[in-house]
Write a protein that holds these residues in place. Structure first.
Motif, PDB file in Angstrom:
ATOM      1  N   LEU A 222       0.846  -1.175   0.000  1.00 20.70           N
ATOM      2  CA  LEU A 222       0.000   0.000   0.000  1.00 20.70           C
ATOM      3  C   LEU A 222       0.888   1.235   0.000  1.00 20.70           C
ATOM      4  O   LEU A 222       1.327   1.710   1.030  1.00 20.70           O
ATOM      5  CB  LEU A 222      -0.872   0.035   1.258  1.00 20.70           C
ATOM      6  CG  LEU A 222      -1.826  -1.130   1.444  1.00 20.70           C
ATOM      7  CD1 LEU A 222      -2.549  -0.990   2.764  1.00 20.70           C
ATOM      8  CD2 LEU A 222      -2.821  -1.182   0.335  1.00 20.70           C
ATOM      9  N   LYS A 223       1.127   1.766  -1.138  1.00 17.64           N
ATOM     10  CA  LYS A 223       1.961   2.944  -1.224  1.00 17.64           C
ATOM     11  C   LYS A 223       1.096   4.152  -1.511  1.00 17.64           C
ATOM     12  O   LYS A 223       0.233   4.096  -2.377  1.00 17.64           O
ATOM     13  CB  LYS A 223       2.999   2.745  -2.335  1.00 17.64           C
ATOM     14  CG  LYS A 223       4.182   3.660  -2.200  1.00 17.64           C
ATOM     15  CD  LYS A 223       5.238   3.277  -3.191  1.00 17.64           C
ATOM     16  CE  LYS A 223       6.485   4.106  -2.934  1.00 17.64           C
ATOM     17  NZ  LYS A 223       7.519   3.800  -3.883  1.00 17.64           N
ATOM     18  N   ALA A 224       1.314   5.221  -0.770  1.00 17.72           N
ATOM     19  CA  ALA A 224       0.528   6.431  -0.942  1.00 17.72           C
ATOM     20  C   ALA A 224       1.278   7.429  -1.810  1.00 17.72           C
ATOM     21  O   ALA A 224       2.493   7.365  -1.948  1.00 17.72           O
ATOM     22  CB  ALA A 224       0.244   7.058   0.402  1.00 17.72           C
ATOM     23  N   HIS A 225       0.516   8.344  -2.379  1.00 21.77           N
ATOM     24  CA  HIS A 225       1.136   9.418  -3.150  1.00 21.77           C
ATOM     25  C   HIS A 225       1.881  10.347  -2.195  1.00 21.77           C
ATOM     26  O   HIS A 225       1.557  10.407  -1.011  1.00 21.77           O
ATOM     27  CB  HIS A 225       0.058  10.189  -3.934  1.00 21.77           C
ATOM     28  CG  HIS A 225       0.633  11.177  -4.894  1.00 21.77           C
ATOM     29  ND1 HIS A 225       0.605  12.507  -4.637  1.00 21.77           N
ATOM     30  CD2 HIS A 225       1.288  11.008  -6.067  1.00 21.77           C
ATOM     31  CE1 HIS A 225       1.200  13.141  -5.641  1.00 21.77           C
ATOM     32  NE2 HIS A 225       1.618  12.247  -6.520  1.00 21.77           N
ATOM     33  N   ALA A 226       2.867  11.072  -2.687  1.00 21.37           N
ATOM     34  CA  ALA A 226       3.749  11.887  -1.851  1.00 21.37           C
ATOM     35  C   ALA A 226       3.003  12.973  -1.087  1.00 21.37           C
ATOM     36  O   ALA A 226       3.481  13.443  -0.069  1.00 21.37           O
ATOM     37  CB  ALA A 226       4.825  12.518  -2.716  1.00 21.37           C
ATOM     38  N   SER A 227       1.839  13.384  -1.562  1.00 18.93           N
ATOM     39  CA  SER A 227       1.138  14.487  -0.924  1.00 18.93           C
ATOM     40  C   SER A 227       0.300  14.051   0.271  1.00 18.93           C
ATOM     41  O   SER A 227      -0.213  14.882   0.994  1.00 18.93           O
ATOM     42  CB  SER A 227       0.240  15.192  -1.938  1.00 18.93           C
ATOM     43  OG  SER A 227      -0.728  14.293  -2.417  1.00 18.93           O
TER      44      SER A 227
ATOM     45  N   ASN B 137      -8.060  11.890  -1.874  1.00 21.81           N
ATOM     46  CA  ASN B 137      -9.198  12.753  -2.183  1.00 21.81           C
ATOM     47  C   ASN B 137      -8.990  13.472  -3.521  1.00 21.81           C
ATOM     48  O   ASN B 137      -7.927  13.364  -4.135  1.00 21.81           O
ATOM     49  CB  ASN B 137      -9.442  13.769  -1.055  1.00 21.81           C
ATOM     50  CG  ASN B 137      -8.238  14.623  -0.756  1.00 21.81           C
ATOM     51  OD1 ASN B 137      -7.340  14.749  -1.585  1.00 21.81           O
ATOM     52  ND2 ASN B 137      -8.213  15.213   0.422  1.00 21.81           N
ATOM     53  N   GLY B 138     -10.000  14.204  -3.930  1.00 24.82           N
ATOM     54  CA  GLY B 138      -9.965  14.889  -5.217  1.00 24.82           C
ATOM     55  C   GLY B 138      -8.939  16.003  -5.274  1.00 24.82           C
ATOM     56  O   GLY B 138      -8.397  16.315  -6.339  1.00 24.82           O
ATOM     57  N   LYS B 139      -8.660  16.609  -4.149  1.00 22.20           N
ATOM     58  CA  LYS B 139      -7.672  17.688  -4.090  1.00 22.20           C
ATOM     59  C   LYS B 139      -6.295  17.180  -4.505  1.00 22.20           C
ATOM     60  O   LYS B 139      -5.615  17.794  -5.338  1.00 22.20           O
ATOM     61  CB  LYS B 139      -7.633  18.232  -2.662  1.00 22.20           C
ATOM     62  CG  LYS B 139      -6.613  19.297  -2.378  1.00 22.20           C
ATOM     63  CD  LYS B 139      -6.732  19.683  -0.904  1.00 22.20           C
ATOM     64  CE  LYS B 139      -5.637  20.605  -0.459  1.00 22.20           C
ATOM     65  NZ  LYS B 139      -5.735  20.927   0.955  1.00 22.20           N
ATOM     66  N   ASN B 140      -5.900  16.022  -3.954  1.00 21.98           N
ATOM     67  CA  ASN B 140      -4.613  15.423  -4.296  1.00 21.98           C
ATOM     68  C   ASN B 140      -4.572  14.996  -5.757  1.00 21.98           C
ATOM     69  O   ASN B 140      -3.580  15.221  -6.460  1.00 21.98           O
ATOM     70  CB  ASN B 140      -4.331  14.210  -3.419  1.00 21.98           C
ATOM     71  CG  ASN B 140      -4.122  14.580  -1.971  1.00 21.98           C
ATOM     72  OD1 ASN B 140      -3.993  15.748  -1.637  1.00 21.98           O
ATOM     73  ND2 ASN B 140      -4.112  13.576  -1.114  1.00 21.98           N
ATOM     74  N   GLU B 141      -5.649  14.378  -6.192  1.00 21.19           N
ATOM     75  CA  GLU B 141      -5.712  13.880  -7.571  1.00 21.19           C
ATOM     76  C   GLU B 141      -5.632  15.035  -8.575  1.00 21.19           C
ATOM     77  O   GLU B 141      -4.876  14.983  -9.543  1.00 21.19           O
ATOM     78  CB  GLU B 141      -7.013  13.099  -7.774  1.00 21.19           C
ATOM     79  CG  GLU B 141      -7.110  12.381  -9.113  1.00 21.19           C
ATOM     80  CD  GLU B 141      -8.412  11.624  -9.281  1.00 21.19           C
ATOM     81  OE1 GLU B 141      -8.589  11.025 -10.357  1.00 21.19           O
ATOM     82  OE2 GLU B 141      -9.249  11.643  -8.355  1.00 21.19           O
ATOM     83  N   ALA B 142      -6.398  16.104  -8.324  1.00 17.35           N
ATOM     84  CA  ALA B 142      -6.409  17.249  -9.235  1.00 17.35           C
ATOM     85  C   ALA B 142      -5.044  17.913  -9.281  1.00 17.35           C
ATOM     86  O   ALA B 142      -4.566  18.297 -10.362  1.00 17.35           O
ATOM     87  CB  ALA B 142      -7.462  18.250  -8.782  1.00 17.35           C
TER      88      ALA B 142
ATOM     89  N   TRP C 163       0.791  21.987   2.144  1.00 18.33           N
ATOM     90  CA  TRP C 163       0.019  21.008   2.895  1.00 18.33           C
ATOM     91  C   TRP C 163       0.475  19.579   2.607  1.00 18.33           C
ATOM     92  O   TRP C 163      -0.095  18.624   3.126  1.00 18.33           O
ATOM     93  CB  TRP C 163      -1.474  21.156   2.590  1.00 18.33           C
ATOM     94  CG  TRP C 163      -1.826  21.210   1.130  1.00 18.33           C
ATOM     95  CD1 TRP C 163      -1.944  22.320   0.370  1.00 18.33           C
ATOM     96  CD2 TRP C 163      -2.098  20.111   0.263  1.00 18.33           C
ATOM     97  NE1 TRP C 163      -2.265  21.998  -0.918  1.00 18.33           N
ATOM     98  CE2 TRP C 163      -2.380  20.639  -1.015  1.00 18.33           C
ATOM     99  CE3 TRP C 163      -2.131  18.735   0.438  1.00 18.33           C
ATOM    100  CZ2 TRP C 163      -2.678  19.843  -2.107  1.00 18.33           C
ATOM    101  CZ3 TRP C 163      -2.442  17.938  -0.637  1.00 18.33           C
ATOM    102  CH2 TRP C 163      -2.716  18.502  -1.905  1.00 18.33           C
ATOM    103  N   THR C 164       1.529  19.392   1.806  1.00 14.55           N
ATOM    104  CA  THR C 164       1.987  18.047   1.463  1.00 14.55           C
ATOM    105  C   THR C 164       3.085  17.569   2.413  1.00 14.55           C
ATOM    106  O   THR C 164       3.722  18.363   3.096  1.00 14.55           O
ATOM    107  CB  THR C 164       2.534  18.016   0.020  1.00 14.55           C
ATOM    108  OG1 THR C 164       3.632  18.924  -0.063  1.00 14.55           O
ATOM    109  CG2 THR C 164       1.476  18.376  -0.980  1.00 14.55           C
TER     110      THR C 164
END
Length: 166
Positions: A1-6, A31-36, A49-50
């Motif tokens: 389970l690897k998460a995105h850096a943000s 969430n959509g904020k990270n994806e966008a 905020w990352t």
């Protein structure tokens, strides 16, 4: 389970969105904020905020918390130059006084105040007694009100417009 850096925490399999790029690399977004932000090619090192931003600038570390916990010691200028009406020596002498001595001084001043009040009350009583002896006695035939003022008419007995039963 690897998460995105943000993202601050790991993303569970049932949460978030999985994005698979054409080259086959997987990205998970909470969430959509990270994806966008990812699709707009924003640099996570510049978004405050990352996790990348916080690690780069050493935010939320143990050292940071210890710095905040330290208390500054403020040196009082009164201890070096005195206060209005009191010199440094007098201040030091007051500070060094023991509690018993301070208590005794307080009791002595209280006794003085009480004694003065008692004497004033006695003088008042004497003056009142002499004034009562010298004042002429009121005539027994005259009637005075409570305050000795003018006679006041009694309040209206019946309501306005009605005949009173007199």
């Amino acid at each position: 389970l690897k998460a995105h850096a943000s993202v601050l925490t790991t993303i569970l399999p049932s949460c978030g969105v999985l994005y698979i790029r054409v080259d086959g690399k997987n990205f998970r977004f909470i969430n959509g904020k990270n994806e966008a932000s990812f699709h707009m090619k924003r640099n996570p090192r510049k978004l405050n905020w990352t996790v990348f931003y916080r690690r780069l600038r050493k935010k939320g570390t143990q050292e940071d918390q210890l710095k905040k916990a330290k208390k500054r010691v403020i040196v009082s200028t009164a201890a070096t130059r005195g206060i209005q009406g009191l010199s440094i020596e007098e201040l030091k002498a007051k500070k060094d006084e023991n509690p018993e001595k301070r208590k005794a001084l307080k009791e002595a001043s209280l006794r003085e105040v009480k004694e003065k009040k008692r004497k004033d009350a006695e003088e008042k009583k004497k003056k009142a007694a002499t004034a009562a002896k010298t004042a002429p006695a009121a005539k027994s035939g005259e009637k005075l009100g409570k305050a000795g003022g003018a006679n006041i008419k009694p309040a209206r007995i019946s309501a306005p417009g009605k005949q009173s039963a007199r």
